[in-house]
Design a protein around this motif. Structure first.
Motif, PDB file in Angstrom:
ATOM      1  N   ASN A 248     -10.597 -54.502  18.335  1.00 17.43           N
ATOM      2  CA  ASN A 248      -9.035 -55.296  19.102  1.00 17.43           C
ATOM      3  C   ASN A 248      -9.852 -56.028  20.355  1.00 17.43           C
ATOM      4  O   ASN A 248     -10.234 -55.276  21.091  1.00 17.43           O
ATOM      5  CB  ASN A 248      -7.597 -55.091  18.469  1.00 17.43           C
ATOM      6  CG  ASN A 248      -7.743 -53.331  19.264  1.00 17.43           C
ATOM      7  OD1 ASN A 248      -8.544 -53.338  20.056  1.00 17.43           O
ATOM      8  ND2 ASN A 248      -6.314 -53.163  18.248  1.00 17.43           N
ATOM      9  N   GLU A 249      -8.633 -56.502  20.896  1.00 14.85           N
ATOM     10  CA  GLU A 249      -9.144 -56.444  22.796  1.00 14.85           C
ATOM     11  C   GLU A 249      -8.721 -55.268  23.472  1.00 14.85           C
ATOM     12  O   GLU A 249      -9.555 -55.387  24.408  1.00 14.85           O
ATOM     13  CB  GLU A 249      -8.260 -57.883  23.180  1.00 14.85           C
ATOM     14  CG  GLU A 249      -8.527 -59.365  22.516  1.00 14.85           C
ATOM     15  CD  GLU A 249      -7.128 -60.425  23.288  1.00 14.85           C
ATOM     16  OE1 GLU A 249      -6.514 -59.514  23.998  1.00 14.85           O
ATOM     17  OE2 GLU A 249      -7.184 -61.072  23.024  1.00 14.85           O
ATOM     18  N   GLN A 250      -8.324 -54.321  22.912  1.00 12.84           N
ATOM     19  CA  GLN A 250      -7.586 -53.214  23.602  1.00 12.84           C
ATOM     20  C   GLN A 250      -9.226 -52.141  23.368  1.00 12.84           C
ATOM     21  O   GLN A 250      -9.245 -51.427  24.540  1.00 12.84           O
ATOM     22  CB  GLN A 250      -6.345 -52.150  23.903  1.00 12.84           C
ATOM     23  CG  GLN A 250      -5.917 -51.301  23.767  1.00 12.84           C
ATOM     24  CD  GLN A 250      -5.166 -52.649  25.505  1.00 12.84           C
ATOM     25  OE1 GLN A 250      -5.265 -52.522  25.903  1.00 12.84           O
ATOM     26  NE2 GLN A 250      -5.653 -50.536  26.701  1.00 12.84           N
ATOM     27  N   MET A 251      -9.159 -51.974  22.860  1.00 13.47           N
ATOM     28  CA  MET A 251     -10.745 -51.594  22.636  1.00 13.47           C
ATOM     29  C   MET A 251     -11.709 -52.106  23.163  1.00 13.47           C
ATOM     30  O   MET A 251     -12.455 -51.193  23.732  1.00 13.47           O
ATOM     31  CB  MET A 251     -11.086 -51.673  20.734  1.00 13.47           C
ATOM     32  CG  MET A 251     -10.377 -50.728  19.753  1.00 13.47           C
ATOM     33  SD  MET A 251     -10.449 -50.793  18.088  1.00 13.47           S
ATOM     34  CE  MET A 251     -11.283 -49.702  17.972  1.00 13.47           C
TER      35      MET A 251
ATOM     36  N   GLN B 172      -9.867 -61.100  31.237  1.00 15.29           N
ATOM     37  CA  GLN B 172      -8.897 -61.823  30.486  1.00 15.29           C
ATOM     38  C   GLN B 172     -10.276 -62.053  29.867  1.00 15.29           C
ATOM     39  O   GLN B 172     -10.808 -62.720  28.215  1.00 15.29           O
ATOM     40  CB  GLN B 172      -8.095 -62.337  30.267  1.00 15.29           C
ATOM     41  CG  GLN B 172      -7.012 -62.332  29.290  1.00 15.29           C
ATOM     42  CD  GLN B 172      -7.065 -61.348  28.505  1.00 15.29           C
ATOM     43  OE1 GLN B 172      -6.945 -60.148  28.846  1.00 15.29           O
ATOM     44  NE2 GLN B 172      -7.042 -61.655  26.963  1.00 15.29           N
ATOM     45  N   LYS B 173     -11.086 -63.280  30.784  1.00 16.27           N
ATOM     46  CA  LYS B 173     -11.788 -64.716  30.255  1.00 16.27           C
ATOM     47  C   LYS B 173     -13.049 -63.943  29.531  1.00 16.27           C
ATOM     48  O   LYS B 173     -13.504 -64.104  28.398  1.00 16.27           O
ATOM     49  CB  LYS B 173     -12.951 -65.529  31.437  1.00 16.27           C
ATOM     50  CG  LYS B 173     -12.991 -66.256  31.146  1.00 16.27           C
ATOM     51  CD  LYS B 173     -13.872 -67.497  32.626  1.00 16.27           C
ATOM     52  CE  LYS B 173     -14.794 -68.395  31.920  1.00 16.27           C
ATOM     53  NZ  LYS B 173     -15.158 -69.136  33.103  1.00 16.27           N
ATOM     54  N   LYS B 174     -13.532 -62.786  29.870  1.00  9.48           N
ATOM     55  CA  LYS B 174     -14.824 -62.014  29.387  1.00  9.48           C
ATOM     56  C   LYS B 174     -14.202 -61.588  27.754  1.00  9.48           C
ATOM     57  O   LYS B 174     -15.330 -61.613  26.818  1.00  9.48           O
ATOM     58  CB  LYS B 174     -14.982 -61.058  30.690  1.00  9.48           C
ATOM     59  CG  LYS B 174     -16.263 -60.878  29.716  1.00  9.48           C
ATOM     60  CD  LYS B 174     -18.060 -61.642  29.682  1.00  9.48           C
ATOM     61  CE  LYS B 174     -18.955 -60.659  29.418  1.00  9.48           C
ATOM     62  NZ  LYS B 174     -20.377 -61.409  29.397  1.00  9.48           N
TER      63      LYS B 174
ATOM     64  N   ALA C  78     -14.468 -63.775  20.763  1.00  2.00           N
ATOM     65  CA  ALA C  78     -14.850 -65.214  20.359  1.00  2.00           C
ATOM     66  C   ALA C  78     -16.375 -65.087  19.096  1.00  2.00           C
ATOM     67  O   ALA C  78     -16.618 -65.702  18.284  1.00  2.00           O
ATOM     68  CB  ALA C  78     -15.197 -65.854  21.037  1.00  2.00           C
ATOM     69  N   ALA C  79     -17.272 -64.377  20.491  1.00  7.45           N
ATOM     70  CA  ALA C  79     -18.778 -63.751  20.070  1.00  7.45           C
ATOM     71  C   ALA C  79     -18.267 -63.356  18.647  1.00  7.45           C
ATOM     72  O   ALA C  79     -18.832 -63.541  17.656  1.00  7.45           O
ATOM     73  CB  ALA C  79     -19.450 -63.580  21.132  1.00  7.45           C
ATOM     74  N   MET C  80     -17.818 -61.852  18.825  1.00  7.41           N
ATOM     75  CA  MET C  80     -17.817 -61.367  17.792  1.00  7.41           C
ATOM     76  C   MET C  80     -17.249 -61.463  16.152  1.00  7.41           C
ATOM     77  O   MET C  80     -17.697 -61.339  15.329  1.00  7.41           O
ATOM     78  CB  MET C  80     -16.750 -60.002  18.232  1.00  7.41           C
ATOM     79  CG  MET C  80     -17.777 -58.851  19.288  1.00  7.41           C
ATOM     80  SD  MET C  80     -17.608 -57.206  19.447  1.00  7.41           S
ATOM     81  CE  MET C  80     -15.127 -57.469  18.936  1.00  7.41           C
TER      82      MET C  80
ATOM     83  N   GLY D  75     -18.186 -63.996  11.312  1.00 10.15           N
ATOM     84  CA  GLY D  75     -18.175 -64.971  10.151  1.00 10.15           C
ATOM     85  C   GLY D  75     -19.297 -65.769   9.606  1.00 10.15           C
ATOM     86  O   GLY D  75     -18.596 -66.777   8.068  1.00 10.15           O
ATOM     87  N   LYS D  76     -20.624 -65.109   9.845  1.00 10.28           N
ATOM     88  CA  LYS D  76     -21.639 -65.301   8.984  1.00 10.28           C
ATOM     89  C   LYS D  76     -21.865 -64.899   8.532  1.00 10.28           C
ATOM     90  O   LYS D  76     -21.691 -64.140   7.860  1.00 10.28           O
ATOM     91  CB  LYS D  76     -22.934 -65.493  10.226  1.00 10.28           C
ATOM     92  CG  LYS D  76     -22.582 -66.457  11.216  1.00 10.28           C
ATOM     93  CD  LYS D  76     -24.089 -66.753  11.786  1.00 10.28           C
ATOM     94  CE  LYS D  76     -23.854 -67.747  13.198  1.00 10.28           C
ATOM     95  NZ  LYS D  76     -24.918 -67.930  13.802  1.00 10.28           N
TER      96      LYS D  76
END
Length: 72
Positions: A39-42, A56-58, A64-66, A71-72
């Motif tokens: 998750n974001e915290q990890m 936060q942007k990074k 999003a990339a993960m 999803g693939k």
């Protein structure tokens, strides 16, 4: 007598499917308990350990990339 063999076969198939479902369910629950999804915290903690100052942007870009990769 043939109908008895068919009935036993169908019952065995149903029992096997039910048992397989519950075994797979228990395995997945145990796996997710031992290896929780990131998750974001990890992600923020990992970036800080690598010496990066996470914005936060990074973090959003990496999440999003993960998610796209999963999803693939």
């Amino acid at each position: 007598m043939l109908w008895l063999y068919i009935l036993i076969g169908v019952l065995a198939l149903i029992a096997g499917l039910a048992i397989g479902f519950f075994i797979a369910r228990r395995y997945m629950m145990t796996y997710l308990k031992n290896n929780p999804p990131i998750n974001e915290q990890m992600l923020k903690m990992m970036m800080m350990q690598m010496g990066m100052k996470p914005s936060q942007k990074k973090i959003n870009q990496m999440m999003a990339a993960m998610n796209k990769q999963q999803g693939k």
